[in-house]
Enzyme design. Sequence first.
Site, PDB file in Angstrom:
ATOM      1  N   LYS A 210      -5.724   4.183  13.455  1.00 14.58           N
ATOM      2  CA  LYS A 210      -4.385   3.021  12.688  1.00 14.58           C
ATOM      3  C   LYS A 210      -4.038   2.224  14.432  1.00 14.58           C
ATOM      4  O   LYS A 210      -4.441   3.203  15.037  1.00 14.58           O
ATOM      5  CB  LYS A 210      -2.723   3.945  13.283  1.00 14.58           C
ATOM      6  CG  LYS A 210      -2.925   4.436  11.909  1.00 14.58           C
ATOM      7  CD  LYS A 210      -2.331   3.885  10.361  1.00 14.58           C
ATOM      8  CE  LYS A 210      -2.172   4.605   9.306  1.00 14.58           C
ATOM      9  NZ  LYS A 210      -2.046   3.169   8.298  1.00 14.58           N
ATOM     10  N   ASP A 238      -6.728  -0.373  10.642  1.00 16.08           N
ATOM     11  CA  ASP A 238      -5.449  -0.623  10.145  1.00 16.08           C
ATOM     12  C   ASP A 238      -4.526  -0.931  11.118  1.00 16.08           C
ATOM     13  O   ASP A 238      -4.056   0.111  11.710  1.00 16.08           O
ATOM     14  CB  ASP A 238      -5.075   1.064   9.114  1.00 16.08           C
ATOM     15  CG  ASP A 238      -3.540   0.127   7.886  1.00 16.08           C
ATOM     16  OD1 ASP A 238      -3.319  -1.023   8.215  1.00 16.08           O
ATOM     17  OD2 ASP A 238      -3.438   1.041   7.742  1.00 16.08           O
ATOM     18  N   GLU A 264      -7.120  -4.243   8.568  1.00 13.98           N
ATOM     19  CA  GLU A 264      -6.387  -3.674   7.498  1.00 13.98           C
ATOM     20  C   GLU A 264      -4.973  -4.404   7.688  1.00 13.98           C
ATOM     21  O   GLU A 264      -4.287  -4.067   9.129  1.00 13.98           O
ATOM     22  CB  GLU A 264      -7.005  -2.343   6.931  1.00 13.98           C
ATOM     23  CG  GLU A 264      -5.031  -2.106   5.830  1.00 13.98           C
ATOM     24  CD  GLU A 264      -5.526  -0.879   5.733  1.00 13.98           C
ATOM     25  OE1 GLU A 264      -7.064   0.832   5.879  1.00 13.98           O
ATOM     26  OE2 GLU A 264      -4.496  -0.275   4.800  1.00 13.98           O
ATOM     27  N   GLU A 293      -1.930  -3.118  -0.035  1.00 13.05           N
ATOM     28  CA  GLU A 293      -1.279  -1.926  -0.206  1.00 13.05           C
ATOM     29  C   GLU A 293       0.090  -2.407  -0.009  1.00 13.05           C
ATOM     30  O   GLU A 293       1.656  -1.717  -0.585  1.00 13.05           O
ATOM     31  CB  GLU A 293      -0.743  -0.996   0.647  1.00 13.05           C
ATOM     32  CG  GLU A 293      -0.535  -1.389   2.079  1.00 13.05           C
ATOM     33  CD  GLU A 293      -0.547  -0.256   3.231  1.00 13.05           C
ATOM     34  OE1 GLU A 293      -1.912   0.217   3.389  1.00 13.05           O
ATOM     35  OE2 GLU A 293      -0.063   0.608   3.739  1.00 13.05           O
ATOM     36  N   ASP A 316      -2.965  -0.298  -5.187  1.00 15.76           N
ATOM     37  CA  ASP A 316      -2.018   0.229  -4.758  1.00 15.76           C
ATOM     38  C   ASP A 316      -0.970   0.504  -6.140  1.00 15.76           C
ATOM     39  O   ASP A 316      -0.924  -0.455  -6.991  1.00 15.76           O
ATOM     40  CB  ASP A 316      -0.425   0.352  -3.959  1.00 15.76           C
ATOM     41  CG  ASP A 316       0.297   1.228  -3.799  1.00 15.76           C
ATOM     42  OD1 ASP A 316       0.632   1.125  -2.712  1.00 15.76           O
ATOM     43  OD2 ASP A 316       1.096   1.634  -4.497  1.00 15.76           O
ATOM     44  N   HIS A 343      -5.798   1.565  -1.466  1.00 14.39           N
ATOM     45  CA  HIS A 343      -4.650   1.772  -0.458  1.00 14.39           C
ATOM     46  C   HIS A 343      -4.507   4.086  -1.713  1.00 14.39           C
ATOM     47  O   HIS A 343      -4.056   3.541  -3.078  1.00 14.39           O
ATOM     48  CB  HIS A 343      -3.739   1.289  -0.561  1.00 14.39           C
ATOM     49  CG  HIS A 343      -2.418   2.663  -0.308  1.00 14.39           C
ATOM     50  ND1 HIS A 343      -1.628   2.760  -0.821  1.00 14.39           N
ATOM     51  CD2 HIS A 343      -2.539   2.695   1.417  1.00 14.39           C
ATOM     52  CE1 HIS A 343      -0.399   2.914   0.547  1.00 14.39           C
ATOM     53  NE2 HIS A 343      -0.930   2.797   1.407  1.00 14.39           N
TER      54      HIS A 343
END
Lengths: 426, 426
Positions: A210, A238, A264, A293, A316, A343
Amino acid sequence: MTKKIIKLTVRDVRFPTSLEQHGSDAMHTDPDYSVAYVVIETDQGMQGYGLTFTVGRGTEIVVCAVEALSALVVGKSLEEIVSDFRGFYRLLTSDGQMRWIGPEKGVIQLATAAVLNAVWDLWARSEGKDPRKLISCIDFRYITDALTEEEALDILVKAQTGKQQRVDQMLKEGYPAYTTSCAWLGYSDQLLKQLCTDALNDGWTKFKVKVGADLKDDIRRCSLIRQMIGPHNTLMIDANQRWDVGEAITWVTRLAEYKPLWIEEPTSPDDILGHAAISKALAPLGIGVATGEQCHNRVMFKQFLQASALQFVQIDSCRLGSVNENLAVLLMAHKFKVPVCPHAGGVGLCELVQHLILFDYISVSASLDNRMCEFVDHLHQHFRSPVVIQNAHYMPPKDPGYSCEMLESSVQTHQYPQGQVWKKLQ
Amino acid sequence: MTKKIIKLTVRDVRFPTSLEQHGSDAMHTDPDYSVAYVVIETDQGMQGYGLTFTVGRGTEIVVCAVEALSALVVGKSLEEIVSDFRGFYRLLTSDGQMRWIGPEKGVIQLATAAVLNAVWDLWARSEGKDPRKLISCIDFRYITDALTEEEALDILVKAQTGKQQRVDQMLKEGYPAYTTSCAWLGYSDQLLKQLCTDALNDGWTKFKVKVGADLKDDIRRCSLIRQMIGPHNTLMIDANQRWDVGEAITWVTRLAEYKPLWIEEPTSPDDILGHAAISKALAPLGIGVATGEQCHNRVMFKQFLQASALQFVQIDSCRLGSVNENLAVLLMAHKFKVPVCPHAGGVGLCELVQHLILFDYISVSASLDNRMCEFVDHLHQHFRSPVVIQNAHYMPPKDPGYSCEMLESSVQTHQYPQGQVWKKLQ
């Protein structure tokens, strides 16, 4: 003998994950992983289980929406629904009054997914589905300029070749996965190192980090992970929608030396043209753009594909309108030659989406190139048939259904606000 | 002396308009015009009124969402909110848990609009706003690639020139309007003729017709209206999202001989690239594309403008996140040189949006070219300060606030399901 749906119940189930910063990212800093959990029941006592994932506050709104949709489901037979599943899908998504508060997006779309996931679960327990039947579940409204019904059928028919081999392969090897469990934004470097070491020992080769809150932190964390996993394993980053378009390009360029496969959610999930600009700018660096997502329907995915705005499609199982709409997206992605990397994580998303990605490999794409499914090692113990991961691969689920039946004890303990877990925290 | 908000109430108020087919179109065949109606109250007893419009079922979901947002509002002072209105806007739209069920779209966005409309109403009753203050209300996240804060300020500062003249002009003449009241899809030809005759007698020169359900019907109805209004008055057509992209082009081409100024909502409100394709195909016929009433945020409008996907921007006072987000869209539309022609009608939308379009003329665009505001003659009697239409123009509202305070008696009679009107219908 028809199976008439005579009851639908929905419950607000939450897990206090924010207490330990599990799931934290640049935009969702304190998620309590939650679900609106749906059980439908037939007059013969059969049950179907469905859910949609949320991150805490607001779950009660989704529950309220499921209750509103319930009137369109209860009283119908499963046979009636699946004999015109496209029509039923449209009934739910295009009710003349309720569509105003969507349409096909946000709360009402999440609620639609929860309800339809339960219907698919019920249906999955009873019979097999051939290509023509699957196509009849898809609402092609608004996507015929990108994919017609004939083209979709053609894709499924062509993929019948080699199908059994792929089934056997999946049963033996499983579907490749990557892990997000090592590097949530709220984790300390020490915890990150330890989790990364453990994951490497367990056979993981693909890791997501992240980023997006602080550039210096990101550089330090990406450098640390790249060092630990070595040059040949895969790193993804991400940002969870943290940046504007220009900012995304500048920031990711600064992280390029750590060789991420993709960035992402660099910006707003609604910004197709923005993602296209970012894709174009990052292509020379060998970094792709992944998103989906929070991409709420087939019309949005259609445009992401048309505009070359993403290089990895992240479907998703709960954001889109259940299997019906995911089928449309899988088929469009195949036509546009873009790999699907779902996701997952949250609560139950791994359990659900494994079915979709196995279907994608076996019956649509017939390819594993640049493909992998997200995995987060979290909350699986609350499910009757939790995912099985072996050597960083999803092993195909063997129980009938859509794998999202929860343990009744877990549901009761975590129901919000009256469950024991929440009472203790008050 | 600060004004602390100590209470927020929200009620589900519905009007059984479906009984007479008012408001019917190709996708919303039986709307019961409704609102989630919000009242906030300060510790000094001041009140602010806000609402968001819905079409019946599902209003209870929006009410539930307003209740969830209430915790972010109650306890704050008006001064605290408006001193960092951008921050407050983002608090509501980006709450770390609730944003998952949007973000900035669907139910949660409608609820945000209802709450913020009440805050703006309260604020409007207390003081004037200069350009810099207005800019500070806008969340520029995700739109800086199209409009920066500096550019926005520059637009507002430039528009100070001639402002007083435009104010005087509006007070005298009002803002040009068009009517949608004559030709709802469910109306008979006879009713349509009669309403059109009445409207012409009342001075209306611009008329909108609902189309999209049946081509033959559309041809008959458009021909009939064009005949009645003559070649020099303006005709617009509205398909309410009924078509796929190719279908829209074919269908509208068949109606081109009736010289519509625009085709409104030809396809999915999410399909930016589809609208761009339709715009391109219809340009040679002299027909523009209008959309926006279901365009859920500034990021979507940004792309519609970037892609030349519309020629008329139809902002909505309740779909977007209140004045804050409408300001962003008005400023972007000005930069891209596209006229704004607001969506109105429903319940209270005319009352609200007249403020925005007057602001657009006086303080942003300084132009009336190709501009007009929708008007539907419906349900105004339930408001304390209903819109005033003179000679097909909106006359500027004189009472302080955002004009959406309803008569308490109307609210009580129409509350769902316990109000008298609904009890009688059960």
